[in-house]
Design a protein around this motif. Structure first.
Motif, PDB file in Angstrom:
ATOM      1  N   SER A 161       0.842  -1.200   0.000  1.00 29.92           N
ATOM      2  CA  SER A 161       0.000   0.000   0.000  1.00 29.92           C
ATOM      3  C   SER A 161       0.872   1.243   0.000  1.00 29.92           C
ATOM      4  CB  SER A 161      -0.917   0.030   1.224  1.00 29.92           C
ATOM      5  OG  SER A 161      -0.179   0.317   2.398  1.00 29.92           O
ATOM      6  N   ALA A 162       0.300   2.329  -0.491  1.00 30.06           N
ATOM      7  CA  ALA A 162       1.023   3.596  -0.510  1.00 30.06           C
ATOM      8  C   ALA A 162       1.232   4.131   0.897  1.00 30.06           C
ATOM      9  CB  ALA A 162       0.269   4.612  -1.365  1.00 30.06           C
ATOM     10  N   THR A 163       0.294   3.855   1.789  1.00 32.95           N
ATOM     11  CA  THR A 163       0.423   4.313   3.174  1.00 32.95           C
ATOM     12  C   THR A 163       1.611   3.640   3.856  1.00 32.95           C
ATOM     13  OG1 THR A 163      -1.959   4.677   3.311  1.00 32.95           O
ATOM     14  CG2 THR A 163      -0.745   4.519   5.389  1.00 32.95           C
ATOM     15  N   GLN A 164       1.746   2.331   3.660  1.00 35.53           N
ATOM     16  CA  GLN A 164       2.884   1.613   4.214  1.00 35.53           C
ATOM     17  C   GLN A 164       4.181   2.102   3.576  1.00 35.53           C
ATOM     18  OE1 GLN A 164       2.724  -2.621   3.598  1.00 35.53           O
ATOM     19  NE2 GLN A 164       4.702  -2.999   4.596  1.00 35.53           N
ATOM     20  N   ALA A 165       4.135   2.364   2.272  1.00 31.37           N
ATOM     21  CA  ALA A 165       5.325   2.856   1.571  1.00 31.37           C
ATOM     22  C   ALA A 165       5.785   4.190   2.143  1.00 31.37           C
ATOM     23  CB  ALA A 165       5.027   2.999   0.079  1.00 31.37           C
ATOM     24  N   LEU A 166       4.830   5.056   2.464  1.00 32.52           N
ATOM     25  CA  LEU A 166       5.176   6.364   3.008  1.00 32.52           C
ATOM     26  C   LEU A 166       5.917   6.223   4.327  1.00 32.52           C
ATOM     27  CD1 LEU A 166       5.047   9.403   2.665  1.00 32.52           C
ATOM     28  CD2 LEU A 166       2.768   9.367   3.695  1.00 32.52           C
ATOM     29  N   ARG A 167       5.481   5.266   5.168  1.00 34.32           N
ATOM     30  CA  ARG A 167       6.177   5.048   6.436  1.00 34.32           C
ATOM     31  C   ARG A 167       7.618   4.576   6.196  1.00 34.32           C
ATOM     32  NH1 ARG A 167       1.014   2.937   8.182  1.00 34.32           N
ATOM     33  NH2 ARG A 167       1.688   0.817   7.657  1.00 34.32           N
ATOM     34  N   LEU A 168       7.793   3.679   5.239  1.00 32.42           N
ATOM     35  CA  LEU A 168       9.135   3.187   4.928  1.00 32.42           C
ATOM     36  C   LEU A 168      10.019   4.300   4.371  1.00 32.42           C
ATOM     37  CD1 LEU A 168       8.245  -0.241   3.263  1.00 32.42           C
ATOM     38  CD2 LEU A 168       9.352   0.104   5.488  1.00 32.42           C
ATOM     39  N   LEU A 169       9.437   5.134   3.546  1.00 31.15           N
ATOM     40  CA  LEU A 169      10.199   6.218   2.920  1.00 31.15           C
ATOM     41  C   LEU A 169      10.593   7.286   3.939  1.00 31.15           C
ATOM     42  CD1 LEU A 169       8.037   6.372  -0.285  1.00 31.15           C
ATOM     43  CD2 LEU A 169      10.519   6.032  -0.288  1.00 31.15           C
ATOM     44  N   ARG A 170       9.780   7.478   4.952  1.00 23.95           N
ATOM     45  CA  ARG A 170      10.130   8.437   6.003  1.00 23.95           C
ATOM     46  C   ARG A 170      11.220   7.903   6.923  1.00 23.95           C
ATOM     47  NH1 ARG A 170       3.923  10.395   7.314  1.00 23.95           N
ATOM     48  NH2 ARG A 170       3.901  12.199   5.902  1.00 23.95           N
ATOM     49  N   ASP A 171      11.287   6.566   7.051  1.00 24.05           N
ATOM     50  CA  ASP A 171      12.267   5.958   7.956  1.00 24.05           C
ATOM     51  C   ASP A 171      13.620   5.719   7.297  1.00 24.05           C
ATOM     52  OD1 ASP A 171      10.396   5.924   9.961  1.00 24.05           O
ATOM     53  OD2 ASP A 171       9.766   3.851   9.596  1.00 24.05           O
ATOM     54  N   PRO A 197      -6.080   0.957  -3.147  1.00 24.56           N
ATOM     55  CA  PRO A 197      -7.056   1.434  -2.146  1.00 24.56           C
ATOM     56  C   PRO A 197      -6.427   2.462  -1.216  1.00 24.56           C
ATOM     57  CG  PRO A 197      -7.038  -0.976  -2.287  1.00 24.56           C
ATOM     58  CD  PRO A 197      -5.861  -0.487  -3.074  1.00 24.56           C
ATOM     59  N   GLY A 198      -7.224   3.407  -0.746  1.00 23.59           N
ATOM     60  CA  GLY A 198      -6.693   4.441   0.143  1.00 23.59           C
ATOM     61  C   GLY A 198      -5.856   5.440  -0.634  1.00 23.59           C
ATOM     62  N   LEU A 199      -4.665   5.683  -0.158  1.00 25.24           N
ATOM     63  CA  LEU A 199      -3.748   6.620  -0.817  1.00 25.24           C
ATOM     64  C   LEU A 199      -3.305   6.041  -2.155  1.00 25.24           C
ATOM     65  CD1 LEU A 199      -2.237   9.343  -0.104  1.00 25.24           C
ATOM     66  CD2 LEU A 199      -0.300   7.894   0.558  1.00 25.24           C
ATOM     67  N   LEU A 218       0.768   9.602  -3.482  1.00 24.57           N
ATOM     68  CA  LEU A 218       2.056   9.377  -2.821  1.00 24.57           C
ATOM     69  C   LEU A 218       3.182  10.106  -3.546  1.00 24.57           C
ATOM     70  CD1 LEU A 218       3.915   8.067  -0.771  1.00 24.57           C
ATOM     71  CD2 LEU A 218       3.923   5.989  -2.181  1.00 24.57           C
ATOM     72  N   ALA A 219       3.157  10.074  -4.862  1.00 28.36           N
ATOM     73  CA  ALA A 219       4.194  10.763  -5.636  1.00 28.36           C
ATOM     74  C   ALA A 219       4.183  12.266  -5.361  1.00 28.36           C
ATOM     75  CB  ALA A 219       4.008  10.489  -7.124  1.00 28.36           C
ATOM     76  N   ARG A 220       2.993  12.838  -5.180  1.00 23.81           N
ATOM     77  CA  ARG A 220       2.908  14.265  -4.863  1.00 23.81           C
ATOM     78  C   ARG A 220       3.531  14.552  -3.496  1.00 23.81           C
ATOM     79  NH1 ARG A 220      -2.383  13.457  -7.144  1.00 23.81           N
ATOM     80  NH2 ARG A 220      -2.447  14.351  -9.255  1.00 23.81           N
ATOM     81  N   VAL A 221       3.331  13.645  -2.541  1.00 21.94           N
ATOM     82  CA  VAL A 221       3.954  13.808  -1.230  1.00 21.94           C
ATOM     83  C   VAL A 221       5.471  13.715  -1.346  1.00 21.94           C
ATOM     84  CG1 VAL A 221       4.192  12.815   1.080  1.00 21.94           C
ATOM     85  CG2 VAL A 221       1.939  12.927   0.001  1.00 21.94           C
ATOM     86  N   LEU A 222       5.958  12.779  -2.142  1.00 19.91           N
ATOM     87  CA  LEU A 222       7.400  12.585  -2.288  1.00 19.91           C
ATOM     88  C   LEU A 222       8.079  13.810  -2.900  1.00 19.91           C
ATOM     89  CD1 LEU A 222       7.627   8.868  -3.497  1.00 19.91           C
ATOM     90  CD2 LEU A 222       7.855   9.799  -1.182  1.00 19.91           C
TER      91      LEU A 222
END
Length: 242
Positions: A40-50, A63-65, A70-74
């Motif tokens: 999921s993109a939500t899980q990916a975001l957590r990994l990318l922040r860590d 589903p969800g994000l 996610l690309a816009r957040v990145l």
């Protein structure tokens, strides 16, 4: 990215078979040193922040994000990873173009096409925009035209016609928007309806009564109001300032 080290890659897809296949193909590429996957993109975001990744291979419809969200957040990250979209939906290509994705792969992903995308990631200097691709519709088929192939662009109402060596497709986008997006890549407005790539200009004739530039043997008019800008940009390019 040409530092001699392997790429650290994160693959994101909510479909396990597609994700497993992508991880398998990445594992076969000796330019990739590490592969992590998530569903999921939500899980990916957590990994990318860590932790830092060089490349994110990102599905779009999840589903969800979504992958696009996610690309816009990145894009807001201080050091954002390269993004390659992997999707079954060609109609998202325009959005990918807006987000300056390095590449856009259609499922099912073939190994040679994935290797080509990784080539582009490794060849892209840090901090520079990639050689963007524009999605165009030709006879009902979506194709992708690289920015570096475009010699000049001309306005046609709400559309822009891209002129390359082999084809002249239409893109639904105002010329002013394309001018702003590609200014740093050496595209110069020479007329209210014309945008040219300095890389493809053969001659500049600004001194006469009818200012023009020559692109691939085609003489294009330069409006009087744009002559100073064109002259300045050409001078800077010759001096290595742009």
């Amino acid at each position: 990215m040409t530092d001699g080290y392997g790429l650290k890659v994160l693959a994101v897809d909510d479909e396990p078979p597609a994700l497993d296949e992508l991880a398998f193909l990445l594992g076969r590429d000796d330019r990739v040193s590490e592969v992590q996957t998530c569903g999921s993109a939500t899980q990916a975001l957590r990994l990318l922040r860590d932790g830092a990744f060089d490349l994110v291979l990102l599905d779009i419809a999840m589903p969800g994000l979504s992958g696009l969200e996610l690309a816009r957040v990145l894009r807001q990250f201080r050091q954002s990873p390269a993004v390659v979209f992997v999707t079954a939906h060609a109609h998202h290509a325009v959005d990918a173009f807006d987000l300056r994705a390095v590449d856009y792969l259609l499922k099912p992903v073939h190994e040679d096409r994935l290797r080509e995308a990784i080539d582009r990631v490794r060849d892209e200097p840090a901090g520079h925009d990639p050689d963007e691709q524009v999605a165009v519709e030709l006879a009902g088929v979506t194709r992708f035209v690289r920015r570096s192939e475009v010699r000049y662009a001309s306005a046609q109402g709400d559309y822009v016609r891209l002129h390359t060596a082999t084809e002249n497709p239409l893109v639904r986008m105002p010329l002013a928007a394309l001018e702003q997006r590609w200014a740093e890549a050496g595209f110069v407005r020479i007329h209210r309806s014309l945008l040219v790539s300095l890389d493809h200009v053969d001659e500049v004739r600004l001194g006469g009564a009818r200012p023009t530039v020559v692109v691939a043997g085609i003489e294009l008019p330069v409006s009087r109001r744009h002559v100073p800008d064109v002259r300045s940009l050409v001078r800077r390019t010759r001096n290595g300032e742009a």
